[in-house]
Design a protein around this motif. Structure first.
Motif, PDB file in Angstrom:
ATOM      1  N   VAL A  18       4.078   5.216 -78.208  1.00  0.00           N
ATOM      2  CA  VAL A  18       2.510   5.417 -77.297  1.00  0.00           C
ATOM      3  C   VAL A  18       1.721   6.919 -78.767  1.00  0.00           C
ATOM      4  CG1 VAL A  18       1.896   6.588 -75.709  1.00  0.00           C
ATOM      5  CG2 VAL A  18       3.030   4.927 -75.464  1.00  0.00           C
ATOM      6  N   SER A  19       2.301   8.000 -78.555  1.00  0.00           N
ATOM      7  CA  SER A  19       2.322   8.735 -80.025  1.00  0.00           C
ATOM      8  C   SER A  19       2.244   8.391 -80.866  1.00  0.00           C
ATOM      9  CB  SER A  19       3.735   9.429 -80.297  1.00  0.00           C
ATOM     10  OG  SER A  19       3.564  10.346 -78.421  1.00  0.00           O
ATOM     11  N   ARG A  20       2.557   6.710 -81.799  1.00  0.00           N
ATOM     12  CA  ARG A  20       2.199   6.355 -82.921  1.00  0.00           C
ATOM     13  C   ARG A  20       0.718   5.880 -82.779  1.00  0.00           C
ATOM     14  NH1 ARG A  20       6.699   4.182 -86.866  1.00  0.00           N
ATOM     15  NH2 ARG A  20       7.811   6.233 -87.546  1.00  0.00           N
ATOM     16  N   LEU A  21       0.003   5.434 -81.518  1.00  0.00           N
ATOM     17  CA  LEU A  21      -0.765   5.187 -81.325  1.00  0.00           C
ATOM     18  C   LEU A  21      -2.179   5.619 -81.720  1.00  0.00           C
ATOM     19  CD1 LEU A  21      -2.620   2.177 -80.064  1.00  0.00           C
ATOM     20  CD2 LEU A  21      -1.737   2.732 -78.632  1.00  0.00           C
ATOM     21  N   LEU A  22      -1.052   7.079 -80.367  1.00  0.00           N
ATOM     22  CA  LEU A  22      -2.819   7.979 -80.838  1.00  0.00           C
ATOM     23  C   LEU A  22      -3.248   8.200 -81.652  1.00  0.00           C
ATOM     24  CD1 LEU A  22      -1.405   9.583 -77.170  1.00  0.00           C
ATOM     25  CD2 LEU A  22      -3.202   7.762 -77.465  1.00  0.00           C
ATOM     26  N   ARG A  23      -1.970   9.012 -82.279  1.00  0.00           N
ATOM     27  CA  ARG A  23      -2.651   8.966 -83.889  1.00  0.00           C
ATOM     28  C   ARG A  23      -3.444   8.193 -84.271  1.00  0.00           C
ATOM     29  NH1 ARG A  23       3.029  11.042 -84.249  1.00  0.00           N
ATOM     30  NH2 ARG A  23       3.982   9.368 -85.585  1.00  0.00           N
ATOM     31  N   THR A  24      -3.056   7.034 -84.615  1.00  0.00           N
ATOM     32  CA  THR A  24      -4.167   6.298 -85.223  1.00  0.00           C
ATOM     33  C   THR A  24      -5.543   6.210 -84.163  1.00  0.00           C
ATOM     34  OG1 THR A  24      -3.894   4.387 -83.820  1.00  0.00           O
ATOM     35  CG2 THR A  24      -2.105   4.544 -86.080  1.00  0.00           C
ATOM     36  N   LEU A  25      -5.977   6.601 -83.128  1.00  0.00           N
ATOM     37  CA  LEU A  25      -7.153   6.660 -82.520  1.00  0.00           C
ATOM     38  C   LEU A  25      -8.216   7.892 -81.857  1.00  0.00           C
ATOM     39  CD1 LEU A  25      -6.211   4.676 -79.104  1.00  0.00           C
ATOM     40  CD2 LEU A  25      -7.209   3.903 -81.104  1.00  0.00           C
ATOM     41  N   ASP A  26      -6.974   8.666 -83.298  1.00  0.00           N
ATOM     42  CA  ASP A  26      -7.579  10.516 -84.022  1.00  0.00           C
ATOM     43  C   ASP A  26      -7.277  11.139 -82.804  1.00  0.00           C
ATOM     44  OD1 ASP A  26      -8.570  12.482 -84.915  1.00  0.00           O
ATOM     45  OD2 ASP A  26     -10.515  11.825 -84.353  1.00  0.00           O
ATOM     46  N   PHE A  27      -6.377  10.693 -81.256  1.00  0.00           N
ATOM     47  CA  PHE A  27      -5.715  11.327 -80.897  1.00  0.00           C
ATOM     48  C   PHE A  27      -4.606  12.150 -81.057  1.00  0.00           C
ATOM     49  CE2 PHE A  27      -8.616   9.197 -77.705  1.00  0.00           C
ATOM     50  CZ  PHE A  27      -9.003   9.954 -76.671  1.00  0.00           C
ATOM     51  N   ASP A  42       4.489  11.297 -69.641  1.00  0.00           N
ATOM     52  CA  ASP A  42       5.985  11.524 -70.837  1.00  0.00           C
ATOM     53  C   ASP A  42       5.059  11.412 -71.859  1.00  0.00           C
ATOM     54  OD1 ASP A  42       7.311  10.520 -69.035  1.00  0.00           O
ATOM     55  OD2 ASP A  42       6.831   8.572 -69.189  1.00  0.00           O
ATOM     56  N   VAL A  43       3.172  11.674 -71.468  1.00  0.00           N
ATOM     57  CA  VAL A  43       2.738  11.730 -73.096  1.00  0.00           C
ATOM     58  C   VAL A  43       0.884  12.076 -73.356  1.00  0.00           C
ATOM     59  CG1 VAL A  43       2.015  11.761 -75.083  1.00  0.00           C
ATOM     60  CG2 VAL A  43       4.071   9.905 -74.660  1.00  0.00           C
ATOM     61  N   ALA A  44       1.003  13.278 -73.091  1.00  0.00           N
ATOM     62  CA  ALA A  44      -0.247  13.759 -73.009  1.00  0.00           C
ATOM     63  C   ALA A  44      -1.511  13.618 -74.662  1.00  0.00           C
ATOM     64  CB  ALA A  44      -0.880  14.719 -72.392  1.00  0.00           C
ATOM     65  N   GLY A  45      -2.574  13.019 -74.355  1.00  0.00           N
ATOM     66  CA  GLY A  45      -3.196  12.897 -75.241  1.00  0.00           C
ATOM     67  C   GLY A  45      -4.509  13.648 -75.716  1.00  0.00           C
ATOM     68  N   LEU A  46      -4.592  14.038 -76.991  1.00  0.00           N
ATOM     69  CA  LEU A  46      -5.834  15.190 -76.582  1.00  0.00           C
ATOM     70  C   LEU A  46      -7.006  14.513 -77.409  1.00  0.00           C
ATOM     71  CD1 LEU A  46      -7.594  17.781 -75.771  1.00  0.00           C
ATOM     72  CD2 LEU A  46      -6.859  19.277 -77.376  1.00  0.00           C
ATOM     73  N   GLY A  47      -8.419  14.386 -77.272  1.00  0.00           N
ATOM     74  CA  GLY A  47      -8.913  13.198 -78.464  1.00  0.00           C
ATOM     75  C   GLY A  47      -9.772  13.904 -78.963  1.00  0.00           C
ATOM     76  N   PRO A  48     -10.407  13.420 -79.965  1.00  0.00           N
ATOM     77  CA  PRO A  48     -11.692  14.336 -80.817  1.00  0.00           C
ATOM     78  C   PRO A  48     -12.811  14.587 -79.599  1.00  0.00           C
ATOM     79  CG  PRO A  48     -11.675  11.953 -81.119  1.00  0.00           C
ATOM     80  CD  PRO A  48     -10.166  12.190 -80.377  1.00  0.00           C
ATOM     81  N   ARG A  49     -12.922  14.432 -78.787  1.00  0.00           N
ATOM     82  CA  ARG A  49     -14.047  14.884 -78.218  1.00  0.00           C
ATOM     83  C   ARG A  49     -14.103  16.109 -77.323  1.00  0.00           C
ATOM     84  NH1 ARG A  49     -16.947  10.843 -76.265  1.00  0.00           N
ATOM     85  NH2 ARG A  49     -14.675   9.124 -76.713  1.00  0.00           N
ATOM     86  N   ILE A  52      -9.027  13.574 -72.349  1.00  0.00           N
ATOM     87  CA  ILE A  52      -7.704  13.669 -72.343  1.00  0.00           C
ATOM     88  C   ILE A  52      -7.382  12.438 -71.065  1.00  0.00           C
ATOM     89  CG2 ILE A  52      -5.977  15.052 -70.569  1.00  0.00           C
ATOM     90  CD1 ILE A  52      -7.447  17.655 -70.889  1.00  0.00           C
ATOM     91  N   TRP A  53      -6.105  12.072 -71.937  1.00  0.00           N
ATOM     92  CA  TRP A  53      -5.388  10.537 -71.308  1.00  0.00           C
ATOM     93  C   TRP A  53      -4.131  10.306 -71.173  1.00  0.00           C
ATOM     94  CZ3 TRP A  53      -6.867   6.528 -75.400  1.00  0.00           C
ATOM     95  CH2 TRP A  53      -8.170   6.102 -75.762  1.00  0.00           C
ATOM     96  N   VAL A  54      -3.788  10.772 -70.470  1.00  0.00           N
ATOM     97  CA  VAL A  54      -1.835  10.875 -69.819  1.00  0.00           C
ATOM     98  C   VAL A  54      -1.166   8.959 -69.696  1.00  0.00           C
ATOM     99  CG1 VAL A  54      -0.570  10.791 -68.061  1.00  0.00           C
ATOM    100  CG2 VAL A  54      -2.476  12.864 -68.229  1.00  0.00           C
TER     101      VAL A  54
END
Length: 151
Positions: A18-27, A42-49, A52-54
């Motif tokens: 999941v972390s690898r996917l998020l990095r490809t989406l610029d998160f 488990d994983v939070a993602g902070l996007g370019p704008r 916040i995704w959980v």
């Protein structure tokens, strides 16, 4: 000798993909994030704008059934996803959440959730907590000495 990947638990392997996917989406992915006391995603993602995704990683039916806290995560993100492997019985998962198929190497979004925009004050507080958590972990990697333990 056991590799680092072999030492990971099934849910940690999903979180890696999941972390690898998020990095490809610029998160920027952050595993094991605590958005509020008593909650740990488990994983939070902070996007370019600033979005916040959980993502909650579930490695088995028992893992999903025993998770009673996931509903509390919804008020702490713009989008909520389940991440499972291809063997997981996806029909168990609520249909209004996003769905990610993952393994230790990669992941793919197969169902997008509706966006639920966070209030501005909550977004600012979460972004600050995200940044402090990430910076604290980086500091521990650089210097695990006294004064930093337990942060």
């Amino acid at each position: 000798m056991e590799s680092l990947l072999d030492a990971l638990q099934p849910g940690q392997r999903l979180a890696r993909g999941v972390s690898r996917l998020l990095r490809t989406l610029d998160f920027a992915p952050l595993p094991e994030f605590v958005p509020s006391p008593g909650l740990r995603v488990d994983v939070a993602g902070l996007g370019p704008r600033g979005e916040i995704w959980v993502v909650e990683c579930k490695s088995s039916r028992a893992d999903f059934v025993s998770d009673l806290k996931w509903g509390g995560y919804l008020e702490w993100c713009d989008r909520f996803f389940w991440a499972v492997d291809s063997e997981f019985p996806a029909e168990l998962l609520p249909g209004d959440a996003g769905l990610i198929l993952a393994d230790a190497w990669d992941a793919e979004i197969v169902r997008w959730p509706e966006e639920s925009v966070l209030p501005g004050a909550r977004r600012r507080a979460l972004t600050r907590r995200f940044a402090r958590t990430a910076a604290g972990r980086l500091a521990l990697l650089a210097d695990p000495g006294p004064g930093l333990a337990g942060r």
